[in-house]
Design a protein around this motif. Structure first.
Motif, mmCIF file in Angstrom:
data_model
loop_
_atom_site.group_PDB
_atom_site.id
_atom_site.type_symbol
_atom_site.label_atom_id
_atom_site.label_comp_id
_atom_site.label_asym_id
_atom_site.label_seq_id
_atom_site.Cartn_x
_atom_site.Cartn_y
_atom_site.Cartn_z
ATOM 1 N N CYS A 1 -4.003 -5.793 1.718
ATOM 2 C CA CYS A 1 -3.327 -6.003 3.007
ATOM 3 C C CYS A 1 -4.235 -5.577 4.171
ATOM 4 C CB CYS A 1 -2.040 -5.194 3.084
ATOM 5 S SG CYS A 1 -0.823 -5.703 1.859
ATOM 6 N N THR B 1 -4.838 -0.022 3.271
ATOM 7 C CA THR B 1 -5.085 -1.328 3.896
ATOM 8 C C THR B 1 -6.589 -1.515 4.073
ATOM 9 O OG1 THR B 1 -4.838 -0.364 6.093
ATOM 10 C CG2 THR B 1 -2.893 -1.411 5.137
ATOM 11 N N CYS C 1 0.101 -9.284 4.447
ATOM 12 C CA CYS C 1 0.094 -9.129 2.990
ATOM 13 C C CYS C 1 0.531 -10.447 2.336
ATOM 14 C CB CYS C 1 1.117 -8.080 2.538
ATOM 15 S SG CYS C 1 0.793 -6.410 3.036
ATOM 16 N N ASP D 1 4.101 -8.048 5.696
ATOM 17 C CA ASP D 1 4.868 -7.184 4.788
ATOM 18 C C ASP D 1 6.350 -7.140 5.148
ATOM 19 O OD1 ASP D 1 4.685 -5.664 7.078
ATOM 20 O OD2 ASP D 1 3.780 -3.897 6.125
#
Lengths: 525, 329
Positions: free
Chosen positions: B242, B306, B120, B220
């Protein structure tokens, strides 16, 4: 009979080289089925590699000449230390320059060099820093060899410094300038760490292309084609190189001439300009260590999450491994080097065709032109199980490192041997001394200096190596560079400080090794 | 024997002794036995001595580690040596290389997921507060003029993190739209570094390196490692765009010790090992009951959606990279 045994010893050395280098590498080429392939990216990588290596060779040799003239020819307080610290630059792993470059990236002049949007400029600057000691070493030796009486005589004839340089110094060092260009071109061809650490998408070299192919689609055809092209380029360069002796040394020869204040200032400015990008962040960290000693102790003993052991334990392991690797490397380099060097020298007086010695020399030089990645891939394919299960042994790493360092160690020894006056042998034989005693009592002591230089070179190459250690490592065999890489590739200030601490210790060890070896080497002269 | 011969015999002896030393060293340090489990993994893998001891005590096998750069290199090493593999068990093949490993026939059975993490964007909270610029909340923000020259990413040709975001962008913007997104990103002054280390430590302002760019492509979990003395993290995640990276363990086909390999995979799924993933390898355990560190609970948020994880990354990699390179050439 004598010649036969001489050929036997060289033959065994070459067989060892065949087993440890040529068979593994050939295995990889066989796997490709000799089906060669290049795409546009490969072509641009070849183009970039060529002009980048050429630029680095020219820029570095220029500054090497300036450095050698300034520091090697001047006698002033700290000149020896300056020389030793500069030598350490050659053994700094490229990946660590990221730390150093960041610390000075906003300073005047440096910002143009290390913060430039054209990534090839920082890459060339970084490679210049790393290769500068080599250029200074090659040119410095030639400078030291200039007869001081000639220098005095030309001055008595009314020549000023410019004329002295033009008519005496430059002709005497011209061949060493050529050597410097070629050797640095060689080293720059296979550079990986700097491209990975400093470069971006516009700085893709042959070596980094091979690395990314191994990481990515594993196109063996492309990998072998690139490796062949890299070797062909090196072969062409070698044709230029083969007619000259390659010799270099990091040692500072004491000169009687006292340096002027301007010379001393120039020397220190030159020194600072090239060392600050590497050492400044470490010096800053060193002050933190001194003023926050307890925090540092905590950092050393605290086990970073990403390492199996504490930093202190990891350092102990890595230093131990580096020493073992270096010892094996020295043993192999000297064993092969002495044997091949003897044969190369021997042909001058034994009537052996010159091209045979040249072929032997070429085949022993060739490992220098191959990347550790290609050797590593060869080892994976070749040394599986059975007699030489090298890929399952930690010893594959020091052997690969030894092969990488061996060609230069060999040339150092060979060139020194070639320069022995023939009168020594004639006089010795007239006194009735036998050949073995002559070798042990005359040749070996005379080779001591070259052997020490080769040894120091091997030790520091092993310590600075990242590719072979990372590619061939097995079990808990981390060395300084791989542990550094583990720390720097994870977020968090603890990891960052840990990397700085390891770099600092790495710099101290390298400086100490260079200084001690060169001190000893100088004494032995 | 003449003097010359004695001298040459001495050197011949030296060379023979070299061969013997290499052979003895290989015999002493290498080799495998049935009791050994050889694990090939990437450089980021860490097993504490305590956990290794626990595995060896529980299973009766001795664990030998073979570390190998990254997921791509270790997959390729397995493919190169598939007839005589150098390991019994593999850990670290991720979803970008899983199909390649399976299609090459180097895996015996299935790939077992062990852990995951998300690639991310992170941003420097301090920088945005100090410069009175609202923090970005979506990857769409990164192409807006107010975020010009603020983002540093990794080159997808040379970095797995970079490739992950390229895949996420292709999934998010579609096969017709992703190139326009990257063109806009380029026009907006995105900096492309070759690797994560340079991007994060040299160019990102929120890390220890304190660079110039307040937005970086990272993981992340990274904010949990940027907690300052005030107890607050200096960085935070952009939870949009992400890519979820899933790592697998598997028994290697033709390995010498398949039972030992399976025993190690079972051990990786046990609670003690699962709980070591966040602290040792910065990844989330697949076991939802495994404890995660308090800093992770406090500073790390998982994205709700995601992108790119199901794309055929392996087969499309070269094509995408070629197109990406044409944009950034």
């Amino acid at each position: 009979m004598g010649r036969r045994v001489a050929w036997q010893s060289t033959g065994i050395a070459l067989i060892l080289l065949l087993i440890l280098f040529y068979i593994p590498v050939s295995h990889l080429f066989l796997l490709s089925g000799f089906n060669f392939h290049l795409n546009n990216e490969d072509v641009s990588a070849i183009r970039f590699t060529l002009w980048q290596s050429l630029s680095v060779a020219i820029v570095t040799t220029f500054f090497g000449l300036v450095g050698a003239l300034l520091i090697r020819k001047s006698n002033f307080l700290g000149s020896k230390l300056l020389n030793s610290v500069l030598s350490v630059l050659f053994f700094i792993p490229g990946i660590t320059l990221t730390l150093g470059f960041h610390a000075i990236s906003h300073w005047p002049i440096y910002s143009l060099l290390v913060n430039n949007k054209h990534a090839f400029i920082p890459v060339i600057f970084a490679e210049t820093i790393i290769n500068l000691p080599l250029a200074m070493g090659v040119i410095g030796l030639a400078l030291n060899a200039i007869n001081s009486e000639l220098s005095e005589a030309i001055k008595l004839d009314g020549a000023n410094s410019k004329k002295e340089f033009r008519y005496l110094t430059f002709p005497q060092i011209f061949s060493s300038i050529r050597k410097s260009l070629i050797i640095i071109f060689f080293y720059s061809l296979s550079n990986l760490g700097i491209i990975l650490a400093i470069g971006n998408q516009s700085t893709n070299s042959v070596e980094s292309r091979i690395y990314h192919l191994i990481q990515g689609n594993l196109n063996i055809h492309e990998i072998t084609t690139l490796a062949i092209i890299q070797t062909l380029i090196s072969f062409c360069i070698y044709l230029f190189l083969s007619r000259t002796n390659i010799n270099f040394g990091f040692s500072y020869s004491q000169v009687s001439k006292k340096a002027s204040t301007l010379q001393v200032i120039s020397c220190y400015l030159f020194f600072l300009f090239f060392t600050l990008p590497v050492f400044f962040s470490s010096l800053k960290f060193l002050f933190n260590v001194i003023f926050h000693f307890s925090t540092t102790i905590k950092l050393i003993n605290l086990s970073p999450q990403i390492l199996d052991v504490s930093i202190l334990q990891a350092l102990e392991h890595s230093i131990r491994n580096a020493i073992i690797a270096s010892l094996v490397g020295i043993f192999l380099s000297l064993g092969l080097g002495i044997s091949i060097a003897r044969n190369v020298v021997r042909q001058d007086s034994s009537g052996t065709p010159w091209f045979i010695s040249r072929i032997i020399e070429f085949f022993s030089i060739l490992p220098l032109t191959f990347s550790p990645l290609i050797i590593g891939l060869g080892y994976l394919l070749t040394f599986t199980t059975g007699f030489f299960a090298l890929r399952e042994s930690w010893i594959s790493t020091p052997i690969a490192q030894a092969l990488l360092a061996m060609p230069l160690a060999l040339t150092l020894i060979t060139d020194t041997w070639k320069n022995f006056p023939i009168e020594y042998m004639e006089e010795a034989l007239m006194t009735g001394i036998d050949s073995l005693s002559y070798f042990l009592k005359v040749e070996l002591p005379l080779l001591k200096n070259a052997i020490l230089r080769a040894a120091s070179f091997n030790i520091l190459v092993s310590m600075a190596d990242f590719s072979a250690a990372a590619f061939l490592s097995i079990g808990h065999q981390g060395v300084l560079t791989t542990i550094f890489s583990q720390l720097i590739s994870h977020p968090g200030s603890g990891n960052y400080q840990g990397a700085q601490l390891i770099l600092l210790i790495f710099i101290f060890i390298s400086t100490a090794v260079v200084f001690v070896f060169e001190l000893h080497s100088h004494t032995s002269e | 024997m003449s003097n010359n011969n004695r001298r040459n015999t001495l050197l011949t002896g030296l060379i023979i002794s070299l061969l013997l030393v290499v052979y003895v060293a290989v015999q002493l340090t290498g080799g495998t036995s049935k009791e050994n489990v050889r694990l090939i993994t990437h450089n980021a893998f860490v097993i504490t001595p305590q956990l290794q001891k626990l595995f060896e005590q529980q299973s009766g096998y001795k664990l030998t580690l073979i570390k190998s750069d990254d997921a791509g290199t270790l997959t390729n090493k397995l493919i190169l040596t598939k007839n005589d593999p150098l390991a019994d068990v593999v850990f670290g093949i991720d979803n970008t290389f899983a199909s390649k490993a399976l299609s090459a026939g180097v895996i015996n059975g299935k790939l077992t997921p062990t852990d995951f993490g998300d690639v991310c964007f992170n941003y420097d909270k301090q920088w945005f507060a100090k410069n009175h610029v609202p923090a970005p909340s979506s990857v769409n923000d990164l192409i807006k003029p107010s975020y010009k020259n603020l983002t540093v990413i990794e080159n997808p040709s040379t970095s797995s993190t970079g490739l992950s975001f390229l895949a996420a962008s292709i999934d998010k913007y579609g096969s017709n739209g992703w190139q326009n997104y990257w063109k806009s990103l380029r026009s907006n002054g995105v900096l492309v570094d070759n690797d994560w280390e340079k991007a994060y430590y040299t160019d990102f302002s929120g890390s220890s390196g304190q660079g110039k760019y307040p937005i970086v492509l990272s993981y992340d979990s990274s904010p949990a490692d940027e907690v300052r003395s005030n107890g607050q993290s200096q960085t935070a995640n952009i939870l949009d765009g992400c890519f979820r990276q899933i790592e697998y363990a598997a028994v290697v086909k033709n390995g010498k010790n398949p039972q030992g390999a399976q025993a190690f995979i079972n051990f990786m799924l046990s609670k003690p090992f699962q709980e070591s993933f966040p602290t040792q390898m910065y990844m989330y355990p697949v076991d939802p009951n495994a404890q995660i560190p308090s800093d992770w609970k406090k500073f790390v948020s998982l994205p709700t959606k995601t992108y790119g994880g199901t794309l055929p990354i392996n087969s499309m990699r070269e094509h995408w990279l070629s197109q990406w390179n044409s944009i950034f050439a």
